[in-house]
Design an enzyme around this catalytic site. Structure first.
Site, PDB file in Angstrom:
ATOM      1  N   ASP A 229      28.280 -31.427   3.784  1.00 53.10           N
ATOM      2  CA  ASP A 229      28.342 -30.929   5.504  1.00 53.10           C
ATOM      3  C   ASP A 229      26.924 -29.683   4.657  1.00 53.10           C
ATOM      4  O   ASP A 229      26.646 -29.536   3.832  1.00 53.10           O
ATOM      5  CB  ASP A 229      29.118 -30.629   5.459  1.00 53.10           C
ATOM      6  CG  ASP A 229      29.977 -31.135   6.070  1.00 53.10           C
ATOM      7  OD1 ASP A 229      30.375 -32.335   6.037  1.00 53.10           O
ATOM      8  OD2 ASP A 229      31.739 -30.639   6.055  1.00 53.10           O
ATOM      9  N   LYS A 230      27.019 -29.237   6.634  1.00 47.17           N
ATOM     10  CA  LYS A 230      25.937 -27.827   6.361  1.00 47.17           C
ATOM     11  C   LYS A 230      26.352 -26.635   5.639  1.00 47.17           C
ATOM     12  O   LYS A 230      25.977 -26.494   4.427  1.00 47.17           O
ATOM     13  CB  LYS A 230      25.187 -27.471   7.610  1.00 47.17           C
ATOM     14  CG  LYS A 230      24.576 -26.354   7.730  1.00 47.17           C
ATOM     15  CD  LYS A 230      24.629 -26.165   9.481  1.00 47.17           C
ATOM     16  CE  LYS A 230      23.747 -24.449   9.462  1.00 47.17           C
ATOM     17  NZ  LYS A 230      23.703 -24.455  10.760  1.00 47.17           N
TER      18      LYS A 230
END
Length: 429
Positions: A229-230
Site C-alpha cells: 500500500d502507499k
C-alpha cells in the site's frame, strides 16, 4: 491476553527486538528528494487488459429512475472500476436504446436498454528519477528495498512520478520503461494503484535497454513482483531480469514467500494467536475499499487467510501491537481483516481507524494527565500503522533462502513509544 509490558516482550520473535522502547535502535523515515521528471502516456497501442472489451447489455429495471448512467453500469459490473466505466462512456462505447451517450450523468429510466463495452487501458511510460532508496540487498538479479511510507510503488495516471519504479530505473541506469500489465487495476484512474497488500502481477513487456547504457544493454529491467500500500512501509523485492521475475512470482503464487507484518490496532484482537479465514472482495458501496465478508453476498470475494499474534497490549487495552503473517495476498488483506475482527489499524481512516475513535478510547481507558499528549500524538497520524517487517524467499538463481528484516520508520515508532509509556506508567502506579 497479556497482562504487562514485560510479559508482552517475552512473546517477541527474533525479528521484533527493535520494537522495545529504545529510540537508539530506530530508523528514521527516508526522505524523498525533489521530483523533476514526469511520466507520460506512451503512444503504443492500448494494452489488452483483463476487462478490456467486456460487454454488458441489460434492460434497466423499473424503479431505477434518476440513477446516473455510470453508477447504474458500475452496479452491474462490480469488478470494473468506476473510472474505467466513465472512460468507456466518454469514449462513445456506451449506448442507451441504440444511441451513443457520452454524458456520465445521464439519468437512466426503467425500460432503457443499456449496452456498454469496457474500454482498453493505455500504457504508461515511466521515466528515471533521482529519488533516494533504502536498499537492503542487491545483486545482479534482484533488489530488496525498504519502502518508506507514502511512496507509491508504480506509476499510474493518479501517481505518474515519484514512485518506486521511477527511483529504481534511475538506480539501474535505465532511462525509460514501458509499463504493460495483465492487472487492470494498475493503470485505472481513480484507483490508488499501490494500495494493495502483496498481490502478484506479471509484466508483459520489458524494454531492451536505456539509451545504450551499459546497464541497459545488460537487460537490467525492474520487474515489480508484488506491491505494498502507499501508506505501508517496509520490505519489497524487485526483479532485475525475466527469470528472476518469473521465479519470484511463482513463489508468491505458491505462498512460499515468508512475510511478517507488524501493526498497531485500535482495541485488542480476541485471543493471542488466531487464524482469520474470511473472503475479501471489492466493497460495492466504496470502490476504493475492500470488504471481508463470510457470506456469499459478494460473488467476487476471493479466499483470504491471515494469522495474527498479539505481541503487546497497550494503553489499558486501547491499542495493541500485533504481528501478521499472510497465507494469501489479497488487496488490503490485513486492513480488511483487521476491520472485520473489530480492531481497525491505527490511522487507517479508510477502514474505520479514525483519529476520533482512538482518541476517545485512549481517554476513556487512561488517566486524564495523558489526554493533552494523546491529542498531540494522534493528530500527527497520516497513514495506517502497518509495516512489512520481514521478507524471506529462495533466490531465483542460487536457491539459497534469503531473509531480511527492517524496523518500522520513525512515525510508527514514535506512536508506539507513546503508547508504551502510558502502559508502563499505569503499571508503575
Amino acid at each position: 491476553m497479556l497482562s504487562s509490558h514485560a510479559a508482552a516482550l517475552a512473546f517477541l520473535p527474533s525479528s521484533l527486538p527493535f520494537l522495545r522502547r529504545n529510540p537508539t535502535l530506530r530508523l528514521s523515515t527516508s526522505l524523498l528528494s525533489s521530483l523533476t521528471s514526469a511520466s507520460s502516456i506512451d503512444p503504443s497501442p492500448p494494452v489488452r487488459s483483463k476487462y478490456g472489451g467486456i460487454q454488458l447489455e441489460e434492460t434497466v429495471e423499473v424503479g431505477s429512475e434518476k440513477a446516473r448512467l455510470d453508477a447504474w453500469i458500475a452496479s452491474r459490473m462490480l469488478n470494473v472500476s468506476r473510472s474505467r466505466i466513465v472512460s468507456s462512456i466518454r469514449s462513445g462505447l456506451v449506448t442507451v436504446n441504440g444511441r451513443a451517450v457520452d454524458k456520465v450523468s445521464y439519468k437512466v429510466k426503467g425500460g432503457d436498454v443499456v449496452s456498454c463495452t469496457v474500454s482498453e487501458l493505455q500504457p504508461l511510460r515511466a521515466e528515471a528519477e533521482d529519488i533516494s532508496l533504502d536498499i537492503v540487498y542487491e545483486d545482479e538479479h534482484l533488489i530488496v528495498v525498504n519502502k518508506p511510507p507514502h511512496m507509491v510503488v508504480h506509476p499510474a495516471p493518479g501517481n505518474p512520478n515519484g514512485t518506486l519504479v521511477n527511483a529504481i530505473l534511475h538506480h539501474c541506469k535505465v532511462s525509460t520503461f514501458t509499463w504493460r500489465t495483465n492487472s487492470a487495476s494498475l493503470l485505472e484512474e481513480g484507483v490508488d494503484s499501490s494500495d494493495e497488500e502483496i498481490e502478484v502481477f506479471h509484466v508483459d513487456e520489458f524494454p531492451n535497454g536505456g539509451n545504450g547504457s551499459r546497464v541497459g544493454e545488460a537487460l537490467v529491467r525492474p520487474g515489480i513482483v508484488h506491491r505494498l500500500d502507499k501508506g505501508t512501509s517496509g520490505l519489497l523485492v524487485v526483479a532485475k531480469d525475466e527469470h528472476a521475475h518469473a521465479h519470484l512470482a511463482e513463489q508468491f503464487k505458491l505462498h512460499t514467500i515468508k512475510r511478517v507484518y507488524v501493526s498497531l490496532t485500535i482495541g485488542v484482537p480476541k485471543g493471542h494467536t488466531v487464524r482469520v479465514e474470511v473472503p475479501i472482495g471489492r466493497d460495492p458501496n466504496n470502490r476504493l475499499r475492500m470488504i471481508a465478508t463470510p457470506s456469499s453476498s459478494n460473488r467476487y470475494a476471493r479466499h483470504a487467510a491471515s494469522r495474527y499474534k498479539v505481541i503487546e497490549v497497550l494503553a489499558g487495552g486501547a491499542c495493541a501491537l500485533v504481528e501478521w503473517r499472510l497465507e494469501t495476498g489479497r488487496t488490503h488483506q490485513i486492513r480488511a481483516h483487521a476491520k472485520y475482527i473489530g480492531v481497525p489499524l491505527l490511522g487507517d481512516e479508510v477502514y474505520g481507524g479514525t483519529k476520533n475513535m482512538v482518541t476517545s478510547l485512549l481517554r476513556a481507558k487512561n488517566p486524564s494527565h495523558f489526554h493533552d499528549n494523546t491529542f498531540e500524538m494522534i493528530s500527527k497520524l497520516d497513514r495506517p500503522c502497518l509495516h512489512a517487517l520481514s521478507l524471506g524467499f529462495n533466490h531465483p538463481y542460487t536457491g539459497e533462502f534469503l531473509q531480511f528484516s527492517r524496523p518500522p520508520p520513525e512515525d510508527f515508532c514514535q506512536i508506539l513509544d507513546f503508547l508504551q509509556s502510558i502502559t508502563e506508567s499505569a503499571s508503575d502506579n
